[in-house]
Design a protein around this motif. Structure first.
Motif, PDB file in Angstrom:
ATOM      1  N   TRP A 199       0.493  -1.062  -0.191  1.00  8.11           N
ATOM      2  CA  TRP A 199       0.226   0.217  -0.102  1.00  8.11           C
ATOM      3  C   TRP A 199       1.169   1.226  -0.045  1.00  8.11           C
ATOM      4  CZ3 TRP A 199      -2.602  -4.592   0.727  1.00  8.11           C
ATOM      5  CH2 TRP A 199      -4.099  -3.987   0.140  1.00  8.11           C
ATOM      6  N   GLY A 200       2.277   1.518   0.263  1.00  9.19           N
ATOM      7  CA  GLY A 200       2.528   2.430   0.790  1.00  9.19           C
ATOM      8  C   GLY A 200       2.543   3.192   1.759  1.00  9.19           C
ATOM      9  N   ARG A 201       2.308   2.858   2.936  1.00  8.84           N
ATOM     10  CA  ARG A 201       1.107   3.688   2.914  1.00  8.84           C
ATOM     11  C   ARG A 201       1.227   3.688   4.868  1.00  8.84           C
ATOM     12  NH1 ARG A 201      -2.384   7.628   0.368  1.00  8.84           N
ATOM     13  NH2 ARG A 201      -2.730   6.766  -0.629  1.00  8.84           N
ATOM     14  N   ASP A 202       1.231   3.800   5.455  1.00 11.22           N
ATOM     15  CA  ASP A 202       1.431   4.184   7.404  1.00 11.22           C
ATOM     16  C   ASP A 202      -0.075   3.145   7.656  1.00 11.22           C
ATOM     17  OD1 ASP A 202       1.973   3.571  10.193  1.00 11.22           O
ATOM     18  OD2 ASP A 202       1.822   4.893  10.462  1.00 11.22           O
ATOM     19  N   LEU A 203       0.465   2.207   8.090  1.00  9.65           N
ATOM     20  CA  LEU A 203      -0.817   1.060   8.340  1.00  9.65           C
ATOM     21  C   LEU A 203      -1.048   0.234   9.999  1.00  9.65           C
ATOM     22  CD1 LEU A 203      -1.685  -1.294   5.095  1.00  9.65           C
ATOM     23  CD2 LEU A 203      -3.081   1.146   6.154  1.00  9.65           C
ATOM     24  N   PRO A 221      -4.029   2.103  -2.567  1.00 12.17           N
ATOM     25  CA  PRO A 221      -2.211   2.159  -2.580  1.00 12.17           C
ATOM     26  C   PRO A 221      -1.848   3.753  -2.886  1.00 12.17           C
ATOM     27  CG  PRO A 221      -3.371  -0.121  -3.305  1.00 12.17           C
ATOM     28  CD  PRO A 221      -4.846   0.415  -3.305  1.00 12.17           C
ATOM     29  N   ASP A 222      -1.325   3.798  -2.676  1.00 13.99           N
ATOM     30  CA  ASP A 222       0.438   4.934  -2.867  1.00 13.99           C
ATOM     31  C   ASP A 222       0.563   4.581  -4.089  1.00 13.99           C
ATOM     32  OD1 ASP A 222       1.676   6.381  -4.504  1.00 13.99           O
ATOM     33  OD2 ASP A 222       3.166   6.285  -2.016  1.00 13.99           O
ATOM     34  N   PRO A 223      -0.315   5.119  -5.766  1.00 16.41           N
ATOM     35  CA  PRO A 223       0.050   5.238  -7.021  1.00 16.41           C
ATOM     36  C   PRO A 223       1.432   5.246  -7.254  1.00 16.41           C
ATOM     37  CG  PRO A 223      -0.695   7.205  -6.586  1.00 16.41           C
ATOM     38  CD  PRO A 223      -0.686   6.502  -5.167  1.00 16.41           C
ATOM     39  N   ALA A 224       2.373   5.654  -6.500  1.00 14.32           N
ATOM     40  CA  ALA A 224       3.931   6.039  -6.555  1.00 14.32           C
ATOM     41  C   ALA A 224       4.817   4.497  -6.236  1.00 14.32           C
ATOM     42  CB  ALA A 224       4.444   6.817  -6.043  1.00 14.32           C
ATOM     43  N   ALA A 255       5.711   0.965  -7.251  1.00 15.71           N
ATOM     44  CA  ALA A 255       5.046   0.294  -8.180  1.00 15.71           C
ATOM     45  C   ALA A 255       4.634  -1.393  -8.194  1.00 15.71           C
ATOM     46  CB  ALA A 255       6.546  -0.747  -9.138  1.00 15.71           C
ATOM     47  N   ASP A 256       3.185  -1.287  -9.452  1.00 20.82           N
ATOM     48  CA  ASP A 256       2.642  -2.418  -9.285  1.00 20.82           C
ATOM     49  C   ASP A 256       1.558  -2.353  -7.728  1.00 20.82           C
ATOM     50  OD1 ASP A 256       3.320  -3.314 -11.116  1.00 20.82           O
ATOM     51  OD2 ASP A 256       5.111  -4.269 -10.657  1.00 20.82           O
ATOM     52  N   SER A 257       1.536  -0.797  -7.244  1.00 23.43           N
ATOM     53  CA  SER A 257       0.680  -1.951  -6.114  1.00 23.43           C
ATOM     54  C   SER A 257      -0.699  -1.702  -6.394  1.00 23.43           C
ATOM     55  CB  SER A 257       0.996  -0.317  -5.361  1.00 23.43           C
ATOM     56  OG  SER A 257       0.387   1.009  -6.023  1.00 23.43           O
ATOM     57  N   LEU A 258      -1.315  -1.506  -6.895  1.00 21.17           N
ATOM     58  CA  LEU A 258      -3.068  -1.176  -7.777  1.00 21.17           C
ATOM     59  C   LEU A 258      -3.070  -2.117  -8.278  1.00 21.17           C
ATOM     60  CD1 LEU A 258      -2.941   2.297  -9.225  1.00 21.17           C
ATOM     61  CD2 LEU A 258      -4.039   1.605  -7.271  1.00 21.17           C
ATOM     62  N   ALA A 259      -2.616  -3.031  -8.988  1.00 21.02           N
ATOM     63  CA  ALA A 259      -2.671  -4.393  -9.425  1.00 21.02           C
ATOM     64  C   ALA A 259      -2.271  -5.377  -8.394  1.00 21.02           C
ATOM     65  CB  ALA A 259      -2.107  -5.116 -10.404  1.00 21.02           C
ATOM     66  N   VAL A 260      -1.766  -5.176  -7.315  1.00 18.42           N
ATOM     67  CA  VAL A 260      -1.078  -6.087  -6.239  1.00 18.42           C
ATOM     68  C   VAL A 260      -2.958  -6.199  -5.587  1.00 18.42           C
ATOM     69  CG1 VAL A 260       0.552  -6.992  -4.223  1.00 18.42           C
ATOM     70  CG2 VAL A 260       1.156  -6.220  -6.826  1.00 18.42           C
ATOM     71  N   ALA A 261      -2.713  -4.779  -4.922  1.00 13.87           N
ATOM     72  CA  ALA A 261      -3.907  -4.883  -3.740  1.00 13.87           C
ATOM     73  C   ALA A 261      -4.866  -5.687  -4.534  1.00 13.87           C
ATOM     74  CB  ALA A 261      -4.443  -3.707  -3.821  1.00 13.87           C
ATOM     75  N   ALA A 262      -5.398  -5.353  -5.808  1.00 13.73           N
ATOM     76  CA  ALA A 262      -6.816  -5.850  -5.989  1.00 13.73           C
ATOM     77  C   ALA A 262      -6.578  -7.583  -6.312  1.00 13.73           C
ATOM     78  CB  ALA A 262      -6.559  -5.492  -8.044  1.00 13.73           C
ATOM     79  N   ARG A 263      -6.006  -7.918  -6.947  1.00 12.33           N
ATOM     80  CA  ARG A 263      -5.279  -9.645  -6.652  1.00 12.33           C
ATOM     81  C   ARG A 263      -5.453  -9.912  -4.842  1.00 12.33           C
ATOM     82  NH1 ARG A 263      -1.148 -13.052  -5.812  1.00 12.33           N
ATOM     83  NH2 ARG A 263       0.674 -11.092  -5.593  1.00 12.33           N
ATOM     84  N   TRP A 264      -5.255  -9.119  -4.078  1.00 11.84           N
ATOM     85  CA  TRP A 264      -5.685  -9.492  -3.306  1.00 11.84           C
ATOM     86  C   TRP A 264      -6.675  -9.183  -2.378  1.00 11.84           C
ATOM     87  CZ3 TRP A 264      -0.935  -7.852   1.607  1.00 11.84           C
ATOM     88  CH2 TRP A 264       0.568  -8.391   1.265  1.00 11.84           C
ATOM     89  N   ARG A 265      -6.979  -8.686  -2.607  1.00  5.81           N
ATOM     90  CA  ARG A 265      -8.943  -8.646  -2.959  1.00  5.81           C
ATOM     91  C   ARG A 265      -9.416  -9.318  -2.607  1.00  5.81           C
ATOM     92  NH1 ARG A 265      -8.486  -1.885  -3.436  1.00  5.81           N
ATOM     93  NH2 ARG A 265      -8.297  -0.845  -1.121  1.00  5.81           N
ATOM     94  N   ALA A 266      -9.615  -9.685  -3.833  1.00  3.89           N
ATOM     95  CA  ALA A 266     -10.317 -10.842  -4.924  1.00  3.89           C
ATOM     96  C   ALA A 266      -9.783 -12.630  -4.353  1.00  3.89           C
ATOM     97  CB  ALA A 266      -9.584 -10.669  -6.367  1.00  3.89           C
TER      98      ALA A 266
END
Length: 433
Positions: free
Chosen positions: A304-308, A322-325, A327-338
């Motif tokens: 996520w690139g964020r403080d959790l 996730p922080d779009p900066a 790399a590949d964070s949006l795609a990885v987070a989408a896979r995790w959510r699925a």
């Protein structure tokens, strides 16, 4: 034809090679287990090396860690902090072992050929020809460079060019002594190194230390084909292993080398039980220990690139994007959510599900059969085992799996030689002085 002659004409059974890597401070090691030892106490190194030697393993591999890992600018407190310099530890192990090879993972980014070649040649003499060098090619300048070059690192664009010249230079130094013990001046002038003089360590008992390369990428395979004696690869399916094995072996001819001159060894983990079902239960419990609540949050923060830190690891995945900066964070987070939605998993359970699993799980006979299949089917020449515990994580494998491999004719019943090259079935290097 007599039965004896028929047996003599049968092809020799292909035997596997086995090695062990001292567990690191990564996610595979369960440091919270009360049976876990120390990463700085020499007794831990001695116990694991002695167990591997008792199991007739080819070599013991110790990784380099020139800087503790950090998280949010602080030393990552989930890691075992501190890691002694590997060649120093292996030199001490040379005095308390007799046959097992001693391999040090040392990078080419922040060392120089003369000083490293000298240390490895000294280890080869101290151990009677059992030294090996796992060439680490990553530059990692953003993290490690500050320790070595006042905040600067090397150009990340081409670490293999420096590594290739580094290995070639080291071999020139090792070969500068004749087999008869006469030193000759050396001179190397290349893109990365310009050195000349006289090397002060005679040619070692096995000619040169064994060179190991780790990695699966095309560049790493090509580097291994050109310069290594052993390549360490990641574990995958049998079919993936066969494809990689054929590809790596097929690259050797371009360098005037034969297939047997490069050993392909897969890095693997294992979990044993009295039955296959019990082993699966053990594996699930180990995964829970490997992915603690804190480690689950750490893994999610990297995506996520964020403080959790305020997030509940036993609750759902973060709803924030996730922080779009990263790399590949949006795609990885989408896979995790699925995965989490499909199986109703918490954050921690999701991390356990999507991250690495143990490679071989089962009763000793099942694991022995699986390992044997990979070798006989041409997916590997052997394996580098990574136990999840220090220092006793290899004990059960040595006691329960190795004898079964020996019964199958898949593994040695004694050391046939004294040097690591002999263990690996590698030819003595031709002197090119």
């Amino acid at each position: 034809m007599t039965a004896g002659r028929a047996r003599q004409r049968q092809p020799q059974r292909k035997r596997m090679h086995l090695a062990v890597r001292f567990p690191g401070a990564g996610s595979a090691t369960v440091w919270a287990d009360p049976r876990a030892g120390s990463r700085t106490d020499f007794a831990s190194f001695r116990h694991l090396a002695a167990t591997a030697e008792r199991g007739l393993f080819d070599f013991f591999l110790l990784s380099e860690g020139p800087r503790p890992r950090e998280h949010k600018g602080r030393i990552h407190d989930l890691d075992a902090v501190g890691r002694p310099e590997p060649v120093t530890v292996l030199s001490a192990l040379a005095a308390v072992t007799e046959r097992i090879g001693l391999a040090a993972a040392v990078g080419t980014a922040f060392h120089e050929p003369y000083e490293l070649a000298r240390r490895l040649a000294s280890l080869d003499h101290l151990s009677g020809g059992r030294a090996a060098w796992n060439v680490v090619t990553s530059s990692d300048d953003a993290f490690l460079g500050a320790n070595f070059r006042r905040g600067g690192g090397l150009d990340r664009a081409d670490p293999y060019a420096r590594a290739g010249e580094f290995v070639a230079t080291a071999r020139e130094l090792w070969d500068s002594w004749t087999p008869g013990g006469v030193p000759r001046p050396f001179a190397h002038h290349g893109r990365h190194f310009s050195v000349s003089g006289t090397f002060d360590v005679a040619r070692g008992p096995q000619g040169r230390p064994v060179v190991i390369q780790a990695g699966d990428s095309g560049e790493e395979r090509e580097f291994a084909a050109s310069a290594a004696d052993v390549i360490l690869t990641g574990h995958g399916s049998l079919e993936a292993g066969q494809a990689l094995y054929a590809d790596v072996k097929g690259r050797l001819a371009a360098y005037g080398r034969r297939p047997e001159e490069l050993k392909v060894m897969q890095g693997v983990t294992f979990v044993l039980g009295d039955t296959d079902a019990e082993a699966q239960e053990n594996a699930a419990e180990i995964r829970k220990q490997q992915v603690s609540p804190q480690k689950a949050l750490f893994a999610a923060e990297r995506v996520w690139g964020r403080d959790l830190s305020g997030h509940d690891p036993d609750g759902p995945l973060p709803t924030v994007d996730p922080d779009p900066a990263v790399a590949d964070s949006l795609a990885v987070a989408a896979r995790w959510r699925a995965v989490a939605e499909a199986k109703g998993l918490s954050l921690r359970q999701t991390v356990i599900e999507v991250t690495g699993r143990q490679s071989f799980i089962g009763a000793p006979a099942s694991v022995a059969a699986q390992l044997d299949e990979y070798v006989t089917a041409g997916a590997a020449d052997g394996f580098v085992l990574v136990p999840h515990l220090v220092p006793g994580g290899l004990d059960e494998f040595a006691d329960r799996v190795v004898p079964l491999l020996q019964e199958r004719g898949a593994f040695r019943t004694e050391y046939a030689g004294a040097t690591l090259r002999e263990h690996l079935g590698l030819p003595l290097p031709v002197w090119k002085g």
